[in-house]
Motif scaffolding. Structure first.
Motif, mmCIF file in Angstrom:
data_model
loop_
_atom_site.group_PDB
_atom_site.id
_atom_site.type_symbol
_atom_site.label_atom_id
_atom_site.label_comp_id
_atom_site.label_asym_id
_atom_site.label_seq_id
_atom_site.Cartn_x
_atom_site.Cartn_y
_atom_site.Cartn_z
ATOM 1 N N GLN A 1 28.870 38.635 77.965
ATOM 2 C CA GLN A 1 28.772 38.465 79.416
ATOM 3 C C GLN A 1 28.820 36.987 79.775
ATOM 4 O OE1 GLN A 1 28.396 40.803 81.948
ATOM 5 N NE2 GLN A 1 28.637 42.503 80.505
ATOM 6 N N ILE A 2 29.809 36.612 80.599
ATOM 7 C CA ILE A 2 29.927 35.242 81.093
ATOM 8 C C ILE A 2 30.168 35.307 82.593
ATOM 9 C CG2 ILE A 2 31.222 33.067 80.986
ATOM 10 C CD1 ILE A 2 31.996 33.715 78.155
ATOM 11 N N GLU B 1 26.772 29.461 79.800
ATOM 12 C CA GLU B 1 25.774 30.523 79.852
ATOM 13 C C GLU B 1 26.476 31.829 79.509
ATOM 14 O OE1 GLU B 1 23.469 30.795 83.373
ATOM 15 O OE2 GLU B 1 22.943 28.670 83.408
ATOM 16 N N ALA B 2 26.066 32.432 78.421
ATOM 17 C CA ALA B 2 26.701 33.663 77.940
ATOM 18 C C ALA B 2 25.654 34.492 77.215
ATOM 19 C CB ALA B 2 27.870 33.337 77.008
ATOM 20 N N ARG B 3 25.860 35.791 77.230
ATOM 21 C CA ARG B 3 24.897 36.700 76.614
ATOM 22 C C ARG B 3 25.644 37.736 75.769
ATOM 23 N NH1 ARG B 3 19.627 38.140 77.770
ATOM 24 N NH2 ARG B 3 19.629 36.772 79.590
ATOM 25 N N LYS C 1 21.269 41.308 74.293
ATOM 26 C CA LYS C 1 20.063 40.676 74.829
ATOM 27 C C LYS C 1 19.983 39.189 74.498
ATOM 28 C CE LYS C 1 17.599 45.017 73.900
ATOM 29 N NZ LYS C 1 16.580 45.651 73.036
ATOM 30 N N GLU C 2 20.848 38.719 73.633
ATOM 31 C CA GLU C 2 20.706 37.344 73.129
ATOM 32 C C GLU C 2 21.549 36.349 73.918
ATOM 33 O OE1 GLU C 2 21.044 34.731 69.020
ATOM 34 O OE2 GLU C 2 20.921 36.898 68.965
ATOM 35 N N GLU C 3 20.924 35.232 74.253
ATOM 36 C CA GLU C 3 21.644 34.129 74.876
ATOM 37 C C GLU C 3 22.433 33.370 73.819
ATOM 38 O OE1 GLU C 3 21.929 33.315 77.973
ATOM 39 O OE2 GLU C 3 20.415 34.573 78.936
ATOM 40 N N LEU C 4 23.707 33.115 74.103
ATOM 41 C CA LEU C 4 24.536 32.367 73.157
ATOM 42 C C LEU C 4 23.917 31.006 72.862
ATOM 43 C CD1 LEU C 4 27.200 32.114 71.530
ATOM 44 C CD2 LEU C 4 28.233 31.140 73.605
ATOM 45 N N ARG C 5 23.381 30.358 73.885
ATOM 46 C CA ARG C 5 22.832 29.012 73.728
ATOM 47 C C ARG C 5 21.598 28.970 72.833
ATOM 48 N NH1 ARG C 5 23.100 26.719 79.949
ATOM 49 N NH2 ARG C 5 25.358 26.267 80.010
ATOM 50 N N ALA C 6 21.009 30.138 72.532
ATOM 51 C CA ALA C 6 19.838 30.159 71.649
ATOM 52 C C ALA C 6 20.205 29.676 70.251
ATOM 53 C CB ALA C 6 19.250 31.566 71.586
ATOM 54 N N ARG D 1 25.028 25.531 70.609
ATOM 55 C CA ARG D 1 24.922 24.547 71.685
ATOM 56 C C ARG D 1 26.290 24.059 72.151
ATOM 57 N NH1 ARG D 1 20.588 25.407 74.046
ATOM 58 N NH2 ARG D 1 20.835 23.380 75.078
#
Length: 385
Positions: free
Chosen positions: A56-57, A106-108, A111-116, A119
Motif C-alpha cells: 500500500q502506497i 510511506e508504504a505498508r 501490517k508492517e511499515e516498509l520504513r521499519a 530507510r
C-alpha cells in the motif's frame, strides 16, 4: 493375561488411529509446525512464477515481488514523490547498472511499515519487467526488507506467510551463507567435479540460471540438452538466453527432475522460483536456514517452450519481440512487431504473459496465432514439435 493383551491391542490400535488422525489434521492444515506463529498471510498464485505481495502506497495497492536475489528494495520511479538524492551501482545478472536512490516512501506490506526495516530504496524504471514478465510489477522487496524475517512460500495452498516463532520444523535445515551482495547462497554437490555455489533467487523467473561452461559440461556427458531460448529481463535490459534442461538436480537431499535453466557467461548460478515451487519453502533469514518440504511437483519435469516465439506486452498490447531462426514460429512466418490477439483459442487481453507462454509448451500440436501485421489480419498455424 488374555484380557491384558486385549487391552494392549486396543490401546495400540487407539494410538495408531490417533497418530493417523493427527497426521491427517497436519496435512489438512498445511502441516503447521508445533508452536508455529503466523504473523501475516498473503494470497499468492499457484503457478510458481513469482511471489507477488500487495504493498500500500498513498492509499493504492501495488504488487511487489519477493526477491531474495536483490540486495536492496526497488520501487518503480513513478511511485516516488521525492527526488532521488544519490546514485549507486547494483550488480544485475547482465552486468552492473547505475541506479538512483531516495528515501523510502510511506508504504505498508500487510501490517508492517516498509520504513521499519528499509530507510532508503532504489528508484528504477521497471517498465521492461512489466513488458516481459508481469504487468502488475511495481517493485522488488529485497534482502534489506527480508533479512530479519521468517517467510514461508506454499504454492499448493496459494499462500505466503510471515512467521514469528517457527516452532518445531520436521525438515532438516539447509544452512546458507550470505554472499558478497547479501544474497542467500547454498552449495550443490555431486553434480560437477567440485561443489558449486548457487544463489537462492526468488526473483528469478523459471528454474534458474546456470553458468554456460557448467551447462556445456552436462551436455557433453549426456545428462542435459539444449532446449531453445527464452526472454530474460533485469534492471539493464531484456534479452534472449539459451536454455538447457538437466536430467536432474540435487537440492537439499532431494532430486528435482528435469529442471530448465537459462545459461549465462557472466552471471552467477541461481535457483529460481519455478524450481523452488516444487517445495513448500521456508526461509529463516535470521538463522540463515532454508527448509524444503517436497510437494507432488518434485518429480514433474519442467515443460518446455520450443516455439521460438518471444512475446512481450507493450501499452496493453501483446507484441512479438523476437523470433528464433528455424523455429516453429519462423516456419509459420511470425515476425517481430506482429501484434497478437489470440493464442490457441485464448484471447490474450487480460491474460498474464506467464499463462500465454504456457500455451506454447504443448508437444506435437498445431497452435493457431491470430493477430495483425499493420493493417493485415493474420491467422498463422504454428506446429509445435
Amino acid at each position: 493375561m488374555r484380557s491384558v493383551k486385549s487391552c494392549e491391542i486396543i490401546a495400540c490400535a487407539f494410538a495408531v488411529c490417533l497418530a493417523i488422525a493427527l497426521l491427517s489434521l497436519s496435512i489438512a492444515t498445511g502441516s503447521k509446525a508445533l508452536g508455529e506463529e503466523v504473523i501475516e498471510s498473503f494470497t499468492i498464485g499457484h503457478d510458481g512464477d513469482g511471489v507477488f505481495l500487495p504493498v500500500q502506497i498513498a492509499g493504492t495497492t501495488h504488487f511487489f515481488i519477493l526477491d531474495t536475489g536483490c540486495t536492496r528494495t526497488v520501487i518503480d520511479k513513478s511511485l516516488i514523490d521525492l527526488e532521488p538524492d544519490e546514485s549507486t551501482w547494483l550488480r544485475a545478472p547482465s552486468g552492473p547498472v547505475k541506479v538512483a536512490v531516495a528515501a523510502a516512501p510511506e508504504a505498508r506490506i500487510g501490517k508492517e511499515e516498509l520504513r521499519a526495516t528499509v530507510r532508503r530504496v532504489v528508484c528504477a524504471d521497471l517498465t521492461s519487467f512489466r513488458e516481459a514478465w508481469d504487468e502488475r510489477l511495481y517493485g522488488l522487496l529485497g534482502m534489506d526488507f527480508l533479512s530479519n524475517k521468517v517467510v514461508r512460500i506454499d504454492f499448493d495452498r496459494g499462500v505466503c506467510e510471515l512467521l514469528g516463532d517457527l516452532g518445531t520444523v520436521p525438515e532438516e535445515p539447509i544452512r546458507f551463507k550470505l554472499g558478497e551482495f547479501q544474497q542467500p547462497q547454498i552449495k550443490i554437490e555431486n553434480v560437477w567435479r567440485s561443489p558449486k555455489v548457487f544463489t537462492i533467487d526468488t526473483g528469478a523467473s523459471g528454474d534458474g540460471i546456470l553458468k554456460s561452461y557448467l551447462a556445456k559440461q552436462r551436455i557433453a556427458n549426456g545428462s542435459a540438452r539444449d532446449v531453445g531460448s527464452a526472454l530474460f529481463q533485469d534492471l539493464n535490459k531484456i534479452e534472449s538466453k539459451s536454455m538447457v534442461q538437466l536430467d536432474e538436480l540435487p537440492i537439499g537431499g532431494h532430486l528435482a527432475k528435469g529442471p530448465v535453466f537459462s545459461t549465462a557467461v557472466f552471471d552467477e548460478n541461481r535457483i529460481g522460483m519455478q524450481l523452488l515451487s516444487r517445495f513448500v519453502v521456508t526461509f529463516d533469514f535470521p538463522k540463515k536456514s532454508l527448509y524444503l518440504r517436497p510437494t507432488n511437483r518434485l518429480n514433474e519435469p519442467e515443460s518446455i517452450d520450443r516455439s521460438g516465439l518471444h512475446i512481450i506486452r507493450r501499452d496493453g498490447i501483446v507484441v512479438v519481440d523476437t523470433v528464433d531462426a528455424m523455429s516453429p514460429a519462423a516456419e509459420a512466418d511470425i515476425r517481430p512487431g506482429d501484434t497478437i490477439s489470440e493464442i490457441a483459442g485464448v484471447q490474450v487481453a487480460g491474460e498474464r504473459l506467464v499463462r500465454l507462454r504456457r500455451l506454447l509448451r504443448q508437444q506435437d500440436a498445431n497452435v493457431l496465432i491470430v493477430g495483425r501485421r499493420g493493417e493485415e489480419i493474420l491467422r498463422l498455424s504454428m506446429h509445435l514439435k
